[in-house]
Design a protein around this motif. Sequence first.
Motif, mmCIF file in Angstrom:
data_model
loop_
_atom_site.group_PDB
_atom_site.id
_atom_site.type_symbol
_atom_site.label_atom_id
_atom_site.label_comp_id
_atom_site.label_asym_id
_atom_site.label_seq_id
_atom_site.Cartn_x
_atom_site.Cartn_y
_atom_site.Cartn_z
ATOM 1 N N SER A 1 0.878 -1.178 0.000
ATOM 2 C CA SER A 1 0.000 0.000 0.000
ATOM 3 C C SER A 1 0.908 1.218 0.000
ATOM 4 C CB SER A 1 -0.918 -0.007 1.223
ATOM 5 O OG SER A 1 -0.189 0.313 2.388
ATOM 6 N N CYS A 2 0.301 2.410 -0.100
ATOM 7 C CA CYS A 2 1.150 3.605 -0.240
ATOM 8 C C CYS A 2 1.959 3.866 1.028
ATOM 9 C CB CYS A 2 0.312 4.822 -0.640
ATOM 10 S SG CYS A 2 -0.496 5.689 0.723
ATOM 11 N N GLY A 3 1.385 3.534 2.195
ATOM 12 C CA GLY A 3 2.103 3.732 3.452
ATOM 13 C C GLY A 3 2.067 5.159 3.958
ATOM 14 N N GLU A 4 1.462 6.068 3.189
ATOM 15 C CA GLU A 4 1.525 7.483 3.553
ATOM 16 C C GLU A 4 0.182 8.147 3.764
ATOM 17 O OE1 GLU A 4 3.890 9.025 0.385
ATOM 18 O OE2 GLU A 4 5.689 8.032 1.168
ATOM 19 N N CYS A 5 -0.887 7.558 3.292
ATOM 20 C CA CYS A 5 -2.197 8.219 3.396
ATOM 21 C C CYS A 5 -2.758 8.062 4.814
ATOM 22 C CB CYS A 5 -3.164 7.657 2.357
ATOM 23 S SG CYS A 5 -3.730 5.976 2.706
ATOM 24 N N HIS A 6 -3.850 8.748 5.074
ATOM 25 C CA HIS A 6 -4.501 8.703 6.386
ATOM 26 C C HIS A 6 -4.816 7.258 6.795
ATOM 27 C CE1 HIS A 6 -7.065 10.074 9.667
ATOM 28 N NE2 HIS A 6 -7.970 9.188 9.257
ATOM 29 N N GLU A 7 -5.364 6.494 5.868
ATOM 30 C CA GLU A 7 -5.760 5.126 6.198
ATOM 31 C C GLU A 7 -4.533 4.260 6.497
ATOM 32 O OE1 GLU A 7 -7.366 6.994 3.964
ATOM 33 O OE2 GLU A 7 -9.206 7.047 5.145
ATOM 34 N N CYS A 8 -3.520 4.343 5.663
ATOM 35 C CA CYS A 8 -2.314 3.541 5.894
ATOM 36 C C CYS A 8 -1.675 3.888 7.235
ATOM 37 C CB CYS A 8 -1.299 3.764 4.772
ATOM 38 S SG CYS A 8 -1.715 2.890 3.256
ATOM 39 N N LYS A 9 -1.649 5.183 7.547
ATOM 40 C CA LYS A 9 -1.005 5.611 8.797
ATOM 41 C C LYS A 9 -1.798 5.189 10.027
ATOM 42 C CE LYS A 9 2.238 9.053 7.532
ATOM 43 N NZ LYS A 9 2.390 10.412 6.997
ATOM 44 N N ILE B 1 -7.776 -0.235 2.923
ATOM 45 C CA ILE B 1 -8.552 0.765 2.198
ATOM 46 C C ILE B 1 -7.685 1.991 1.896
ATOM 47 C CG2 ILE B 1 -10.933 0.096 2.749
ATOM 48 C CD1 ILE B 1 -10.802 1.973 5.192
ATOM 49 N N CYS B 2 -6.436 1.732 1.590
ATOM 50 C CA CYS B 2 -5.469 2.769 1.201
ATOM 51 C C CYS B 2 -6.083 3.685 0.136
ATOM 52 C CB CYS B 2 -4.210 2.086 0.652
ATOM 53 S SG CYS B 2 -3.047 3.223 -0.119
ATOM 54 N N ARG B 3 -5.852 4.987 0.286
ATOM 55 C CA ARG B 3 -6.460 5.966 -0.642
ATOM 56 C C ARG B 3 -5.949 5.851 -2.059
ATOM 57 N NH1 ARG B 3 -8.777 11.068 2.456
ATOM 58 N NH2 ARG B 3 -9.407 9.789 4.213
ATOM 59 N N THR B 4 -4.749 5.396 -2.227
ATOM 60 C CA THR B 4 -4.259 5.265 -3.595
ATOM 61 C C THR B 4 -4.588 3.876 -4.151
ATOM 62 O OG1 THR B 4 -2.098 4.545 -2.843
ATOM 63 C CG2 THR B 4 -2.367 6.882 -3.217
HETATM 64 ZN ZN LIG Z 1 -2.261 4.462 1.659
#
Ligand SMILES: [Zn+2]
Length: 350
Positions: A97-105, A111-114
């Motif tokens: 996953s992106c690891g940086e969006c609100h959901e990942c954090k 449900i990663c935003r990207t």
């Molecule tokens: Zn993410």
Amino acid sequence: MSAQDNTFHGWVCNGKGQPLEWRELSLKKFEDDDLEIDVTHCGICGSDIHTLDSGWGSTNYPCVVGHEIVGVVTKLGKNVTEFKVGDRVGIGAQCDSCGECHECKNGHENICRTGMTTTYDGRWKCGDKTYGGYADKWRGNKNFVFKIPDDMSNELASTFFCAGVTTYWPLKNHGVNEQSHIGVIGLGGLGHFTVMWAKAMGAKVTVFSSSDRKREDAFVLGADDYVVSSDSEAVLARDRQLSHLVCTSFGNNFDWLQFLSMLEPNGVFIMAANPETPLSNIPAGILLMRQISIVGTAIGSPKTIRKMLEFAAEKNVKPWIEKYPMEKVVDAIQDLRDNKARYRYVLQRN
Ligand SMILES: [Zn+2]
Ligand SMILES: [Zn+2]
């Protein structure tokens, strides 16, 4: 590193409608956060077939499917301290996953935003394609790899990584407990897991199936009630009984009103199936008058997967599987298409 160290063999689909062929492809670039495994087992999921068929949109061929991957760690990147060579591990439908969006954090990587990186028919951050577990090896990011509990076999463990978490998470997410009464639509790979999870959480369970054929199995799995969906009298008698309805099988003539009428006020309809065509004909009136929610669910986060494995070990949740040698993948897929699975097929490498 020799060239051979950077390739694997897998059951490759070269295009829509084309037969699978066992051949060599390149593994992703080996990065510091990666590990590599020798695959021992891979479960067969309905998603594999949708993807082979380009049923959810055009698949990027060549494709190797399989996202209930289990194996033994053979190689570790520099940054991987959580695992050691020889560990038994599994990988599910999401591999990054992106690891940086609100959901990942916040621990909701599923449900990663990207968009999640899917274990097959996706792309790693480095640009390389993702390939699944109908293969001899798998290589990828450590963050979506999970240790298998000591008392769980590889073959049983494999099915938890997609079917297991896809059904465990929505029940947890929507507060299922001893007071709940869960309806399960469809008794297949996902449905049979839903029955076992709901019982392990203390809920009551009613199974809805298109025929009487699985009645006995349903009760062995722990169900309290079994209804043939076309039996309108039986359905009518269950008006407002259910707190949650989990849809794991969605046919062409799905009768929304019939199913929604079995939900109590504030009931939750959980969509765990992913049909190839959009939903339609949902009656608004009953949603309003009973404040019913229709919700989606997407596998589960890494944290959820770890909790699920613990819970399964603690409650002795054991999926019903049938094994096929990895070489017999074509037969296994055909048998799944013919609806013969009781209830999950697992490919095994010798
Ligand atoms: Zn993410
Ligand atoms: Zn799946």
